[in-house]
Design a protein around this motif. Structure first.
Motif, PDB file in Angstrom:
ATOM      1  N   ALA A   1      14.884  57.166   7.329  1.00 20.62           N
ATOM      2  CA  ALA A   1      15.100  58.304   8.222  1.00 20.62           C
ATOM      3  C   ALA A   1      15.358  57.843   9.653  1.00 20.62           C
ATOM      4  O   ALA A   1      16.188  58.404  10.363  1.00 20.62           O
ATOM      5  N   GLY A   2      14.629  56.814  10.087  1.00 16.38           N
ATOM      6  CA  GLY A   2      14.768  56.335  11.451  1.00 16.38           C
ATOM      7  C   GLY A   2      16.041  55.540  11.661  1.00 16.38           C
ATOM      8  O   GLY A   2      16.576  54.932  10.732  1.00 16.38           O
TER       9      GLY A   2
ATOM     10  N   MET B   1       5.486  56.250   4.086  1.00 15.77           N
ATOM     11  CA  MET B   1       4.927  55.729   2.834  1.00 15.77           C
ATOM     12  C   MET B   1       5.983  55.740   1.732  1.00 15.77           C
ATOM     13  O   MET B   1       6.086  54.794   0.945  1.00 15.77           O
ATOM     14  N   ASP B   2       6.754  56.814   1.659  1.00 14.21           N
ATOM     15  CA  ASP B   2       7.798  56.893   0.630  1.00 14.21           C
ATOM     16  C   ASP B   2       8.845  55.798   0.828  1.00 14.21           C
ATOM     17  O   ASP B   2       9.346  55.214  -0.152  1.00 14.21           O
ATOM     18  N   GLU B   3       9.181  55.497   2.080  1.00 15.85           N
ATOM     19  CA  GLU B   3      10.184  54.464   2.354  1.00 15.85           C
ATOM     20  C   GLU B   3       9.656  53.075   1.998  1.00 15.85           C
ATOM     21  O   GLU B   3      10.401  52.223   1.504  1.00 15.85           O
ATOM     22  N   ARG B   4       8.367  52.869   2.215  1.00 14.15           N
ATOM     23  CA  ARG B   4       7.769  51.588   1.805  1.00 14.15           C
ATOM     24  C   ARG B   4       7.861  51.404   0.292  1.00 14.15           C
ATOM     25  O   ARG B   4       8.196  50.319  -0.202  1.00 14.15           O
TER      26      ARG B   4
ATOM     27  N   GLY C   1       4.278  49.329  12.573  1.00  6.85           N
ATOM     28  CA  GLY C   1       3.429  50.110  11.683  1.00  6.85           C
ATOM     29  C   GLY C   1       3.404  49.656  10.241  1.00  6.85           C
ATOM     30  O   GLY C   1       2.599  50.171   9.452  1.00  6.85           O
ATOM     31  N   LEU C   2       4.236  48.700   9.860  1.00 11.36           N
ATOM     32  CA  LEU C   2       4.228  48.226   8.480  1.00 11.36           C
ATOM     33  C   LEU C   2       2.968  47.387   8.258  1.00 11.36           C
ATOM     34  O   LEU C   2       2.665  46.510   9.060  1.00 11.36           O
ATOM     35  N   PRO C   3       2.210  47.643   7.189  1.00  9.60           N
ATOM     36  CA  PRO C   3       0.964  46.895   6.974  1.00  9.60           C
ATOM     37  C   PRO C   3       1.209  45.388   6.908  1.00  9.60           C
ATOM     38  O   PRO C   3       2.233  44.932   6.397  1.00  9.60           O
ATOM     39  N   ALA C   4       0.261  44.618   7.435  1.00 15.08           N
ATOM     40  CA  ALA C   4       0.421  43.163   7.488  1.00 15.08           C
ATOM     41  C   ALA C   4       0.521  42.544   6.098  1.00 15.08           C
ATOM     42  O   ALA C   4       1.107  41.468   5.944  1.00 15.08           O
TER      43      ALA C   4
END
Length: 328
Positions: A84-85, A113-116, A142-145
């Motif tokens: 989306a971004g 979350m859906d994009e991940r 913001g992506l989890p490490a």
């Protein structure tokens, strides 16, 4: 098959100006637009050498459409994941009066979350067989490490060799899943072994310790103008360690943008052609050095790589120093 993953791609814009002056309207030269981001640059390098890879990356908004167009124009096989971004932009401005280079990188869009999940599902559905998967470049905000570690686990389960060229906590967590090759710089290697900094005489032992922990089979340490150091398992039953150093040829530097990615691309291309670790390192140094000879975000020219590689090979007895000993 070689697959490159770019989690935070960009449209790279480069230009020149005579002087950077604050609070004035500045007239820049005509801009150059290139597809950017670690994995995309690796695919660009492989393609320039005559190899093939598939570049996988997220795209969003008008800048995402432009990125797709730029990648397609370079005739690189690619697969996109919609977001989306808007895809980010990066700017490189060279001040012609001083030859100083200024880099401006925007953070990129945050993933939902859906994009991940969508990106992970894309990785899960890669066709077999896969020989190498490259994760290269920065992370979107913001992506989890541990996201990189999840991808590393999937890659290992698919039987592919993983090449990691990222940094920080994502790198530290991903290596614990096991990789084939790491390409850290001095700061990244120091972080991996838990120290603030490394002196040059401590570098080799640090790379050995990373291998001994089972985090990878090969460490290629980028030393900038000093070239690169390779530390690797030999594959012999006695688990010997090989180490090689290749100094970089002296060239007139115009830009260091994409030099590390060019090095990775050159090394993977060499491996895909059945080259030894020795030949792989020479090829990588030639590609990385050749990339510094061009302005902005242009990467390297193949004829420069061939010329530099010929110099490295002819000077091999002076600059290429192999040693083998036990892993313990």
């Amino acid at each position: 098959m070689i697959i490159t993953l770019t989690l935070n791609p960009s449209v790279d814009i480069s230009t020149t100006i005579d002087h950077l002056v604050p609070e004035q309207k500045l007239r820049c030269a005509a801009a150059r637009y290139d597809p950017g981001g670690g994995g995309i640059n690796v695919s660009r390098a492989i393609h320039r050498l005559g190899g093939k890879s598939r570049a996988v990356f997220p795209v969003g908004g008008a800048t995402g459409s432009l990125l797709e167009q730029l990648v397609a124009e370079q005739q690189i096989d690619f697969q996109t994941v919609p977001m989306a971004g808007w895809t980010r932009q990066s700017f490189v401005v060279t001040e012609t009066s001083t030859r100083q280079q200024f880099r401006f990188g925007l953070p990129g869009p945050a993933w939902s979350m859906d994009e991940r999940e969508l990106f992970l599902n894309t990785v899960l559905t890669f066709p077999k067989p896969i020989d190498y998967v490259v994760i290269s470049g920065s992370f979107p905000p913001g992506l989890p490490a541990d996201y990189c570690a999840v991808i590393a686990r999937i890659v290992r389960q698919r039987g592919a060799r993983l090449i990691l060229d990222t940094s920080g906590e994502p790198l530290r967590m991903a290596v614990q899943e096991g990789a084939f090759l790491l390409k850290p710089n001095l700061g990244e290697l120091a972080s991996l072994v838990g120290v603030d900094k490394l002196e040059l005489d401590e570098v080799e032992e640090a790379a050995r310790s990373v291998i001994q922990r089972g985090w990878c089979e090969v460490v290629v340490l980028s030393l900038g103008p000093a070239g690169a150091l390779l530390v690797a398992k030999t594959g012999h039953a006695d688990q010997r360690i090989e180490r090689f150093r290749v100094p970089a040829p002296t060239v007139k530097k115009q830009s260091t943008v994409g030099a590390g990615d060019s090095m990775v691309g050159g090394m993977i291309y060499a491996l895909s052609q059945g080259k030894s670790y020795e030949e792989m390192l020479r090829f990588g140094v030639a590609c990385g050095t050749a990339a510094t000879m061009n302005p902005g975000t242009e990467l390297f020219h193949k004829d420069d790589v061939e010329r530099l590689l010929n110099w490295i090979n002819q000077s091999g007895k002076k600059v290429f120093l192999p040693v083998a000993d036990g892993i313990n």
